[in-house]
Design an enzyme around this catalytic site. Structure first.
Site, PDB file in Angstrom:
ATOM      1  N   GLY A  35       0.721  -1.166  -0.063  1.00 20.32           N
ATOM      2  CA  GLY A  35      -0.197  -0.019   0.212  1.00 20.32           C
ATOM      3  C   GLY A  35       0.661   1.262  -0.119  1.00 20.32           C
ATOM      4  N   THR A  36       2.047   1.153  -0.759  1.00 18.80           N
ATOM      5  CA  THR A  36       2.632   2.540  -0.561  1.00 18.80           C
ATOM      6  C   THR A  36       2.134   3.668  -1.587  1.00 18.80           C
ATOM      7  OG1 THR A  36       4.268   1.901  -2.336  1.00 18.80           O
ATOM      8  CG2 THR A  36       4.912   1.604  -0.202  1.00 18.80           C
ATOM      9  N   ASN A  37       1.291   3.000  -2.588  1.00 17.13           N
ATOM     10  CA  ASN A  37       0.698   4.010  -3.349  1.00 17.13           C
ATOM     11  C   ASN A  37      -0.503   4.301  -2.574  1.00 17.13           C
ATOM     12  OD1 ASN A  37       1.244   4.436  -6.354  1.00 17.13           O
ATOM     13  ND2 ASN A  37       1.766   2.123  -6.091  1.00 17.13           N
ATOM     14  N   MET A  51      -4.932  -7.469  -6.227  1.00 14.07           N
ATOM     15  CA  MET A  51      -4.457  -8.598  -6.870  1.00 14.07           C
ATOM     16  C   MET A  51      -5.483  -9.057  -7.637  1.00 14.07           C
ATOM     17  SD  MET A  51      -1.303  -7.717  -7.104  1.00 14.07           S
ATOM     18  CE  MET A  51      -0.542  -9.311  -7.786  1.00 14.07           C
ATOM     19  N   ASN A  83      -6.894   2.186 -12.283  1.00 11.72           N
ATOM     20  CA  ASN A  83      -5.875   1.428 -11.708  1.00 11.72           C
ATOM     21  C   ASN A  83      -4.415   1.860 -12.180  1.00 11.72           C
ATOM     22  OD1 ASN A  83      -4.888  -1.118 -10.898  1.00 11.72           O
ATOM     23  ND2 ASN A  83      -4.346  -1.692 -12.919  1.00 11.72           N
ATOM     24  N   HIS A 114      -0.830   0.971 -13.281  1.00 11.97           N
ATOM     25  CA  HIS A 114       0.074  -0.373 -13.607  1.00 11.97           C
ATOM     26  C   HIS A 114       1.597   0.037 -13.880  1.00 11.97           C
ATOM     27  CE1 HIS A 114       0.895  -4.196 -15.525  1.00 11.97           C
ATOM     28  NE2 HIS A 114       1.404  -3.795 -16.530  1.00 11.97           N
TER      29      HIS A 114
HETATM   30  C1  GRF Z   1       2.351  -0.912  -7.730  1.00  9.74           C
HETATM   31  O1  GRF Z   1       3.483  -0.718  -8.468  1.00  9.74           O
HETATM   32  C2  GRF Z   1       1.240  -0.884  -8.861  1.00  9.74           C
HETATM   33  O2  GRF Z   1       1.604  -0.339 -10.097  1.00  9.74           O
HETATM   34  C3  GRF Z   1       0.914  -2.475  -9.070  1.00  9.74           C
HETATM   35  O3  GRF Z   1       0.942  -2.923  -7.885  1.00  9.74           O
HETATM   36  C4  GRF Z   1       1.955  -2.191  -7.086  1.00  9.74           C
HETATM   37  C5  GRF Z   1       1.349  -1.716  -5.765  1.00  9.74           C
HETATM   38  O4  GRF Z   1       2.353  -1.373  -4.934  1.00  9.74           O
HETATM   39  N1  GRF Z   1      -0.431  -2.447  -9.534  1.00  9.74           N
HETATM   40  P1  GRF Z   1       2.038  -0.913  -3.593  1.00  9.74           P
HETATM   41  O5  GRF Z   1       1.148  -1.816  -2.729  1.00  9.74           O
HETATM   42  O6  GRF Z   1       1.064   0.450  -3.765  1.00  9.74           O
HETATM   43  O7  GRF Z   1       3.281  -0.503  -2.694  1.00  9.74           O
END
Ligand code: GRF
Length: 203
Positions: free
Chosen positions: A14-16, A92, A109, A111
């Site tokens: 969940g870094t995003n 996922m 989303n 990617h």
């Molecule tokens: C990201 O690189 C995103 O592009 C892909 O999964 C990864 C998720 O990373 N769909 P995080 O959980 O947000 O760290």
């Protein structure tokens, strides 16, 4: 400007999600994360939500009779929490057709490659293995297929000679943390115009 409610689905670290929470809390985007849902009990994304006092749920796919049932549950959870935009951040599972229809052009989303190249769950490794010199990040609306929806934003990331999957993904991540909040901001400001496959960004 009124804030939109964002619902984040995440399966992993969940870094995003963190980048989105930080941008929202800092007032950089007119949005608030209303709910975080994970299909993985131990997803660190849930811990991040908790730390920021954001409503969060682990929803166990195996406790539903079908994927459609699970998706229906998610739809009602997100609606209950007044979600205007669903953001997949390292989620996922493929979202089902009913889910996509429940939030038309309201699911994004991110990617870690330049779509339509290297779709699927191993975008970074696949790009590296193929030997491309430039990869990058794509933010797109979600449709009923995998990684095929209309593209909102893309940014290139050069592949270096000594890159490993980890080093490349790290640099891709840095771009993601900027691009995802920007896409959410544009959505919240009503600036994304979808026409067929093309997304125009209004002035
Ligand atoms: C990201 O690189 C995103 O592009 C892909 O999964 C990864 C998720 O990373 N769909 P995080 O959980 O947000 O760290």
């Amino acid at each position: 400007m009124a804030k939109i409610g964002v619902g984040v689905l995440a399966s992993g670290s969940g870094t995003n999600l963190q980048a989105i929470i930080d941008a929202a809390e800092a007032g950089k985007i007119p949005a608030r994360v209303a709910i975080v849902v994970s299909d993985k009990k131990d997803a660190y994304a849930l811990t991040r939500a908790k730390k920021h006092k954001i409503t969060h749920f682990f929803v166990d796919l195996s406790s539903f009779s079908s994927r459609a049932e699970y998706d229906r549950h998610l739809i009602s959870l997100l609606r209950e929490h007044k979600v205007d935009l669903v953001v997949l951040a390292g989620y996922m599972l493929l979202v089902g057709p009913e889910f996509v229809r429940a939030f038309p052009h309201r699911i994004m989303n991110i990617h870690p490659a330049l779509l339509p190249s290297f779709p699927g769950t191993h975008g970074v490794a696949d790009a590296l293995r193929y030997g491309v010199k430039i990869s990058g990040v794509t933010v797109h609306f979600v449709d009923e297929e995998l990684d095929t929806g209309p593209i909102i934003l893309q940014e290139a990331v050069p592949v270096l000679d000594d890159d490993t999957e980890e080093t490349l993904h790290q640099r891709i991540h840095q771009v993601e943390y900027k691009l995802y909040p920007l896409a959410i901001k544009l959505f919240a400001e009503g600036k994304l115009r979808v026409g067929g496959r093309r997304v125009r960004i209004a002035e």
